[in-house]
Design a protein around this motif. Structure first.
Motif, PDB file in Angstrom:
ATOM      1  N   ARG A  13       3.397 -11.829  -0.446  1.00  0.00           N
ATOM      2  CA  ARG A  13       2.538 -12.153   0.706  1.00  0.00           C
ATOM      3  C   ARG A  13       2.263 -10.891   1.535  1.00  0.00           C
ATOM      4  O   ARG A  13       1.133 -10.620   1.942  1.00  0.00           O
TER       5      ARG A  13
ATOM      6  N   ARG B 155      -0.135  -8.616  -0.312  1.00  0.00           N
ATOM      7  CA  ARG B 155      -1.480  -9.205  -0.327  1.00  0.00           C
ATOM      8  C   ARG B 155      -2.161  -9.056   1.029  1.00  0.00           C
ATOM      9  O   ARG B 155      -3.294  -8.599   1.130  1.00  0.00           O
ATOM     10  N   THR B 156      -1.431  -9.444   2.078  1.00  0.00           N
ATOM     11  CA  THR B 156      -2.073  -9.406   3.397  1.00  0.00           C
ATOM     12  C   THR B 156      -2.308  -7.967   3.850  1.00  0.00           C
ATOM     13  O   THR B 156      -3.377  -7.657   4.380  1.00  0.00           O
ATOM     14  N   SER B 157      -1.338  -7.076   3.597  1.00  0.00           N
ATOM     15  CA  SER B 157      -1.539  -5.671   4.027  1.00  0.00           C
ATOM     16  C   SER B 157      -2.770  -5.084   3.350  1.00  0.00           C
ATOM     17  O   SER B 157      -3.607  -4.452   4.003  1.00  0.00           O
TER      18      SER B 157
ATOM     19  N   SER C 142      -5.310  -6.640   1.920  1.00  0.00           N
ATOM     20  CA  SER C 142      -6.557  -7.305   2.340  1.00  0.00           C
ATOM     21  C   SER C 142      -7.005  -6.728   3.673  1.00  0.00           C
ATOM     22  O   SER C 142      -8.188  -6.437   3.871  1.00  0.00           O
ATOM     23  N   GLU C 143      -6.048  -6.553   4.600  1.00  0.00           N
ATOM     24  CA  GLU C 143      -6.413  -5.999   5.913  1.00  0.00           C
ATOM     25  C   GLU C 143      -6.972  -4.585   5.796  1.00  0.00           C
ATOM     26  O   GLU C 143      -7.795  -4.165   6.593  1.00  0.00           O
ATOM     27  N   LEU C 144      -6.523  -3.869   4.753  1.00  0.00           N
ATOM     28  CA  LEU C 144      -7.043  -2.512   4.554  1.00  0.00           C
ATOM     29  C   LEU C 144      -8.410  -2.517   3.863  1.00  0.00           C
ATOM     30  O   LEU C 144      -8.996  -1.467   3.622  1.00  0.00           O
ATOM     31  N   GLY C 145      -8.867  -3.704   3.497  1.00  0.00           N
ATOM     32  CA  GLY C 145     -10.199  -3.822   2.902  1.00  0.00           C
ATOM     33  C   GLY C 145     -10.225  -3.867   1.386  1.00  0.00           C
ATOM     34  O   GLY C 145     -11.292  -3.847   0.773  1.00  0.00           O
ATOM     35  N   TYR C 146      -9.067  -3.923   0.751  1.00  0.00           N
ATOM     36  CA  TYR C 146      -9.038  -4.026  -0.710  1.00  0.00           C
ATOM     37  C   TYR C 146      -9.408  -5.456  -1.128  1.00  0.00           C
ATOM     38  O   TYR C 146      -9.119  -6.416  -0.410  1.00  0.00           O
TER      39      TYR C 146
ATOM     40  N   ASP D 179       2.845   0.971   4.171  1.00  0.00           N
ATOM     41  CA  ASP D 179       2.549   1.950   5.236  1.00  0.00           C
ATOM     42  C   ASP D 179       1.933   3.213   4.636  1.00  0.00           C
ATOM     43  O   ASP D 179       0.989   3.788   5.164  1.00  0.00           O
TER      44      ASP D 179
ATOM     45  N   GLU E  33      -1.617   2.675   3.510  1.00  0.00           N
ATOM     46  CA  GLU E  33      -2.513   2.635   4.676  1.00  0.00           C
ATOM     47  C   GLU E  33      -2.963   4.057   5.039  1.00  0.00           C
ATOM     48  O   GLU E  33      -4.090   4.275   5.477  1.00  0.00           O
TER      49      GLU E  33
END
Ligand code: MLT
Length: 450
Positions: A365, A368-370, A372-376, A442, A445
């Protein structure tokens, strides 16, 4: 003859060249030099068709090269799906008890049944199948030392003239073992072997392709899927079972990751589909579910109803054929390991396995969420411990591997390593340590954007 040439070759060339046997060793090297065949050990040339090395050793090699040149780098490995948490306590205790039994003359055990001990087979039937409404008999279960071996070996009992279908990308073992056996021609420039039907898995088909239009005989399916993390709905599996029944085909269903399913409507076993026992073999593993990657235990179900055919069209029961192969080439999993595996089905064992699985799925999770937030564009990770991401700006998947390794010191698996349709994608495993997973996110990112 002191390492010169084999007698059969000598005799043959003596006749052809009208020479004395004592003279022949002088001319045979010229035959070898010009590639003219003499009697000698030959290699299985199908192995020459294989593409480079096996995927995971290749990743390990590149990682180790990088590490040697950059010893200060703290590398985080999210490549191969290898677990990082220890065995559950209930498993460890059962393992210890069984080892103690082996140390005592009164309870010592030698060879066990090649197919596995009844205590484990019964536990599998009760917990993996009966609990989901599936009836399996003890003679249908074969305990083994891993699903990699079983999915690799199973093709041996089917004819060499069968047409193989694989989803693409795919766990490389399915393809490579068929290449080794000689069921394919050479690979083309994209890496597709002649004679294999590749079924592309794309975002458009939710990485779960429908059965092909053409006739195929042996179909490899893996759900939850390695590498894409996709799942097959009941309806999708029903289509495959109907196809196999209509085409007298066999489905090899790799369910090694079923314990990671979180959505209740997703089937855990292909046998939840009516009629599947007539056409499917299922593979299950304790490796990822209960931390057995280094301990080794799995099982394969070969239903009594399953049939394959002789060239003359006579139906043959597949189960006794696999039994014959298994009992000839395998001497069973060690008693302590089977006792340890059976402990995963005790009340404590089940609770502890759920915790293990929960830990990895929380990693999934997080990844996935990290990302997605980065735009992948991110897929999987909901019912499977793998996250499948689209490489940014269409960068090649091995290039992305190198970038991640050298700039973020994070190891993943390039999608192209799983097949041509994996190009442009990348797999991250959720089996890492939580702190490492967080650090990896991290670092990703901070990666220079493309
Ligand atoms: C993977 O990373 O795909 C798996 O760990 C390989 C395996 O189970 O053999």
């Amino acid at each position: 003859m002191g390492g010169a040439f084999p007698p059969k070759a000598q005799r043959c060339f003596c006749i052809i060249l009208d020479m004395e046997p004592s003279e022949i060793n002088f001319v045979l090297p010229f035959f070898h030099y010009f590639g003219i065949c003499t009697d000698m050990i030959t290699i299985n040339e199908n192995y020459m068709k294989l593409k480079a090395g096996y995927l995971f050793p290749e990743i390990a090699r590149r990682t180790s090269d990088f590490h040697q040149k950059n010893p200060q780098a703290r590398i985080i490995r999210l490549g191969i799906g290898d677990v990082t948490l220890p065995l559950p306590i209930a498993v460890v205790e059962a393992f210890h008890r069984a080892v103690d039994e082996m140390a005592d003359k009164a309870t010592f055990r030698g060879y066990g049944p090649e197919q596995g001990y009844d205590f484990l087979i019964q536990a599998v039937i009760e917990n993996a199948y009966k609990s989901r409404g599936v009836g399996i008999t003890p003679d249908e279960v074969f305990i083994s030392d891993g699903s990699k071996c079983d999915t690799g070996n199973i093709q041996e009992i089917f004819g060499l003239d069968n047409t193989i279908a694989v989803t693409d990308p795919v766990y490389p073992v399915y393809v490579d073992t068929n290449v080794m056996a000689g069921r394919t021609g050479d690979a083309d420039e994209r890496g597709c072997y002649e004679g294999i039907v590749y079924l592309p898995c794309t975002p458009e088909n939710n990485f779960a392709p429908a059965p092909p239009k053409e006739q195929v005989d042996l179909i490899y399916l893996c759900y939850p899927n390695n590498p894409t993390g996709a799942v097959a709905t009941k309806e999708a599996l029903r289509q495959w079972v109907d196809y196999a029944r209509a085409n007298k085909a066999v489905i090899l269903f790799d369910a090694a990751y079923e314990a990671f399913i979180t959505e209740p409507e997703i089937p855990h076993s292909i046998y939840e589909i009516e009629g599947a026992k007539e056409v499917a073999i299922e593979f299950r593993s304790f490796s990822k579910t209960a931390g057995f990657t280094g301990t080794r235990c799995a099982f394969t179900v070969v239903p009594r109803e399953l049939r394959a055919y002789t060239a003359a069209g006579r139906a043959v029961e597949v189960n006794p054929v696999w039994n014959r192969r298994h009992t000839t080439k395998f001497n069973g999993v060690s008693y302590p390991v089977q006792a340890a595996a059976a402990a995963t089905y005790t009340n404590d064992g089940k609770k502890q396995v759920r915790q293990l699985v929960g830990y990895y799925m929380e990693n999934a999770r997080l990844i996935r969420t990290s990302l997605s937030e980065l735009g992948y564009n991110v897929y999987g990770g909901v019912n499977a411990p793998y996250i499948w991401l689209q490489t940014p700006n269409g960068i090649g998947s091995w290039d992305f591997f190198d970038k991640l390794l050298t700039e973020a010191n994070v190891v993943g698996t390039p999608g192209a390593g799983f097949g041509p349709a994996g190009e442009g994608f990348f797999r991250l495993s959720a089996f890492g340590d939580r702190e490492n997973v967080q650090t990896a996110m991290d670092r990703i990112e901070k990666l220079v954007t493309f």
